[in-house]
Design a protein around this motif. Structure first.
Motif, PDB file in Angstrom:
ATOM      1  N   ALA A   1       0.846  -1.200   0.000  1.00 42.55           N
ATOM      2  CA  ALA A   1       0.000   0.000   0.000  1.00 42.55           C
ATOM      3  C   ALA A   1       0.875   1.241   0.000  1.00 42.55           C
ATOM      4  CB  ALA A   1      -0.926   0.013   1.212  1.00 42.55           C
ATOM      5  N   GLU A   2       0.243   2.373  -0.393  1.00 35.88           N
ATOM      6  CA  GLU A   2       0.962   3.642  -0.423  1.00 35.88           C
ATOM      7  C   GLU A   2       0.015   4.780  -0.061  1.00 35.88           C
ATOM      8  OE1 GLU A   2       3.517   6.480  -3.512  1.00 35.88           O
ATOM      9  OE2 GLU A   2       2.292   4.821  -4.272  1.00 35.88           O
TER      10      GLU A   2
ATOM     11  N   THR B   1       4.890   4.281   2.620  1.00 35.49           N
ATOM     12  CA  THR B   1       4.544   3.048   1.908  1.00 35.49           C
ATOM     13  C   THR B   1       4.636   1.879   2.864  1.00 35.49           C
ATOM     14  OG1 THR B   1       6.836   2.695   1.217  1.00 35.49           O
ATOM     15  CG2 THR B   1       5.407   3.903  -0.313  1.00 35.49           C
TER      16      THR B   1
ATOM     17  N   ASP C   1       0.102   8.994  -0.070  1.00 32.97           N
ATOM     18  CA  ASP C   1       0.866  10.138  -0.553  1.00 32.97           C
ATOM     19  C   ASP C   1       0.102  11.417  -0.222  1.00 32.97           C
ATOM     20  OD1 ASP C   1       2.659  11.791  -1.831  1.00 32.97           O
ATOM     21  OD2 ASP C   1       1.913  11.350  -3.849  1.00 32.97           O
TER      22      ASP C   1
ATOM     23  N   THR D   1      -3.602  10.881  -2.061  1.00 33.51           N
ATOM     24  CA  THR D   1      -3.606   9.622  -2.809  1.00 33.51           C
ATOM     25  C   THR D   1      -3.407   8.438  -1.868  1.00 33.51           C
ATOM     26  OG1 THR D   1      -2.643  10.745  -4.731  1.00 33.51           O
ATOM     27  CG2 THR D   1      -2.519   8.337  -4.690  1.00 33.51           C
ATOM     28  N   PHE D   2      -4.330   7.480  -1.976  1.00 31.21           N
ATOM     29  CA  PHE D   2      -4.227   6.237  -1.196  1.00 31.21           C
ATOM     30  C   PHE D   2      -4.389   5.057  -2.145  1.00 31.21           C
ATOM     31  CE2 PHE D   2      -6.854   2.997   1.232  1.00 31.21           C
ATOM     32  CZ  PHE D   2      -5.756   2.369   1.783  1.00 31.21           C
ATOM     33  N   ARG D   3      -3.346   4.250  -2.245  1.00 35.84           N
ATOM     34  CA  ARG D   3      -3.380   3.066  -3.108  1.00 35.84           C
ATOM     35  C   ARG D   3      -3.160   1.834  -2.252  1.00 35.84           C
ATOM     36  NH1 ARG D   3       0.434   6.395  -5.714  1.00 35.84           N
ATOM     37  NH2 ARG D   3      -0.401   7.537  -7.530  1.00 35.84           N
ATOM     38  N   ILE D   4      -3.937   0.793  -2.515  1.00 33.92           N
ATOM     39  CA  ILE D   4      -3.779  -0.466  -1.777  1.00 33.92           C
ATOM     40  C   ILE D   4      -3.842  -1.611  -2.775  1.00 33.92           C
ATOM     41  CG2 ILE D   4      -6.249  -0.763  -1.249  1.00 33.92           C
ATOM     42  CD1 ILE D   4      -5.230  -1.706   1.593  1.00 33.92           C
ATOM     43  N   GLY D   5      -3.033  -2.650  -2.562  1.00 33.17           N
ATOM     44  CA  GLY D   5      -2.917  -3.753  -3.504  1.00 33.17           C
ATOM     45  C   GLY D   5      -4.231  -4.485  -3.718  1.00 33.17           C
ATOM     46  N   SER D   6      -4.426  -4.947  -4.936  1.00 35.67           N
ATOM     47  CA  SER D   6      -5.642  -5.704  -5.251  1.00 35.67           C
ATOM     48  C   SER D   6      -5.595  -7.065  -4.573  1.00 35.67           C
ATOM     49  CB  SER D   6      -5.775  -5.879  -6.769  1.00 35.67           C
ATOM     50  OG  SER D   6      -4.676  -6.619  -7.274  1.00 35.67           O
TER      51      SER D   6
END
Length: 493
Positions: free
Chosen positions: A310-311, A331, A313, A366-371
């Motif tokens: 996950a990240e 991260t 930012d 920005t918030f990204r999390i793995g599928s």
């Protein structure tokens, strides 16, 4: 200086067949700063409430001081803080109260705010300040650190170091080391008192445990030797007994009386060896009465197909129009153990909820999390726990036998398995959450203050687990020693 004398104390909860305390005696000095330690469910809070006279018991408790309990009950939390204090202690002196608040770095304006508008940390400090205003009172301080961030814990521990005349229940090792000068430990079979800090007590306990384990090895070898000797003698006596009806090589008859006497003599020796063996086994059992079981835990975390899970930012989290944290960036990489650090109210729990998607807060950035990322979440809240352990395991789809095995290693007695979870102590409820999390097959563990109410030995087991298996995790925890040993990265809010 005066003494608190506890003599032949025996107590069991109504409807229970198990005594929490049985024929316990000890003496306390009212000038001591006493740390109370012991496994969850051993009766630490129960002992404090017995001193307060809240339960009926067998035996005697005599003291020339009055007892006060932290946290004390606040009947009208909507009142101004100064009025709440006056209800608790009508005779307090205003300048003395302000002095205590100043030592705890609490602004005087809290006195003019409703008590229920104060943060949990502010309420804790105000209660402690009020309690220490009373003279000739011995304080029973039960888990004051549960609502304190790390900075506040250090401040309160330094404050307690300047005081005397209290029992402190806390599982934070660094907090205890600063605050106390004696340790009262509730062991498996007795209660012991030792001068010094928690670290002094723990070092002494480890030495005692090593001595007892070494003696145990000697006894096991002796038992084995005695068992082999008894078996040989028993075999010989049977062989001799067989010859009673035979003949000698010369053809003459066997003297049955002599042979029977010889066989009986050997059988008597065999029985004597068996008795010595049994006595040695009983001695072994008595010797190991206070060895605490702390078996290794196991964790089988799933491997994620990417290095980065996950990240975040420049993430800012809001409740309404009010930001609780701003411009947070980090991260989560495979194998990292990330500690979120900051004062109460700085947004740590909100960030964890964003990660796990549970009541996710409003955010920008920005918030990204793995599928297909699987996450196990341990929240601070245990109030929802109820029903049997079997029902709980089934509800979360974890293997019941593994779930209960982990609880056993965390010092759950089998009799606890038959009780409703809602009747458990605070520490036992937290262990239920942790055991369930350890059973779940996931890529990431997210734990929010997992050690609240958890006893010290269990904390050490969990530390050992994390160091051995190196799981990927993000956690919030105010136990300074735990964070120092566990965190591979710290995100300061």
């Amino acid at each position: 200086m005066s003494m608190i004398q506890v003599s032949h104390l025996t107590f069991a909860y109504e409807g229970s067949y198990d005594n929490v305390f049985e024929d316990v005696s000890f003496t306390l000095d009212t000038d001591w700063r006493l740390g109370l330690t012991g496994r969850n469910g051993r009766g630490k809070t129960t002992l404090l409430k017995l001193l307060m006279g809240q339960y009926e018991y067998v035996g005697t408790i005599s003291a020339q001081v009055e007892f006060d309990y932290f946290p004390f009950s606040v009947e009208h939390p909507e009142y101004l803080t100064m009025d709440v204090i006056e209800e608790f202690y009508p005779d307090y002196v205003d300048w003395e109260l302000r002095r205590e608040l100043s030592l705890l770095q609490v602004s005087e304006d809290v006195l003019y705010r409703p008590f229920d508008s104060l943060s949990n940390g502010e309420q804790t400090k105000v209660m402690l300040a009020a309690l220490f205003l009373k003279e000739n009172h011995f304080l029973l301080i039960d888990e004051p650190t549960n609502h304190l961030d790390r900075e506040a814990r250090e401040l309160v521990s330094q404050y307690l170091k300047t005081k005397s005349g209290f029992i402190l229940v806390s599982h934070d090792r660094a907090f205890l080391d600063t605050s106390v000068d004696h340790i009262l430990s509730i062991n498996k079979t007795n209660i012991e008192i030792q001068q010094g800090t928690f670290s002094d007590w723990w070092e002494g306990k480890q030495r005692q445990d090593q001595y007892e384990l070494a003696e145990n090895e000697k006894l096991k070898k002796d038992i084995k030797r005695l068992a082999q000797a008894a078996e040989r003698t028993n075999k010989w006596s049977h062989e001799v007994e067989k010859t009673k009806n035979g003949t000698l090589n010369s053809g003459s008859k066997v003297d049955k009386g002599y042979v029977g006497h010889k066989a009986a003599k050997m059988m008597k020796r065999s029985k004597s060896l068996e008795n010595r063996q049994q006595a040695a086994m009983e001695e072994k059992s008595a010797l190991l009465k206070n060895i605490e079981s702390s078996e290794n835990l196991k964790l089988s975390q799933l491997t994620y197909h990417k290095t980065q899970l996950a990240e975040l930012d420049r993430v800012s989290i809001y409740y309404g129009d009010k930001p609780v944290c701003t411009d947070v960036s980090f991260t989560i990489e495979k194998g990292e153990r990330i500690a979120l650090s900051g004062r109460n109210g700085s947004g740590k729990s909100s960030l964890l909820k964003l990660l796990v998607g549970e009541d996710p807060p409003t955010y920008t950035g920005t918030f990204r999390i793995g599928s297909q990322l699987k996450i196990s979440y341990v929240s601070q809240d245990t109030s929802h726990l109820q029903g049997t352990l079997t029902e709980y395991a089934n509800a979360y789809g974890v293997e019941e036998s593994l779930f209960k095995a982990i609880l056993r290693k965390l010092d759950f007695a089998r009799i606890q398995f038959e009780k409703d979870i809602s009747s458990y102590s605070g520490g036992q409820k937290k262990k239920v959450l942790l055991a369930r999390s350890l059973c779940e097959e996931v890529h990431l563990h997210v734990w929010d203050e997992p050690l609240n109410f958890i006893d010290v030995l269990s904390r050490m087991q969990i530390e050992q687990l994390l160091l051995e298996y190196n799981p990927t995790m993000v956690f919030v925890e105010h136990d300074r020693e735990f964070c120092r040993r566990m965190a591979t990265k710290i995100v300061q809010l």
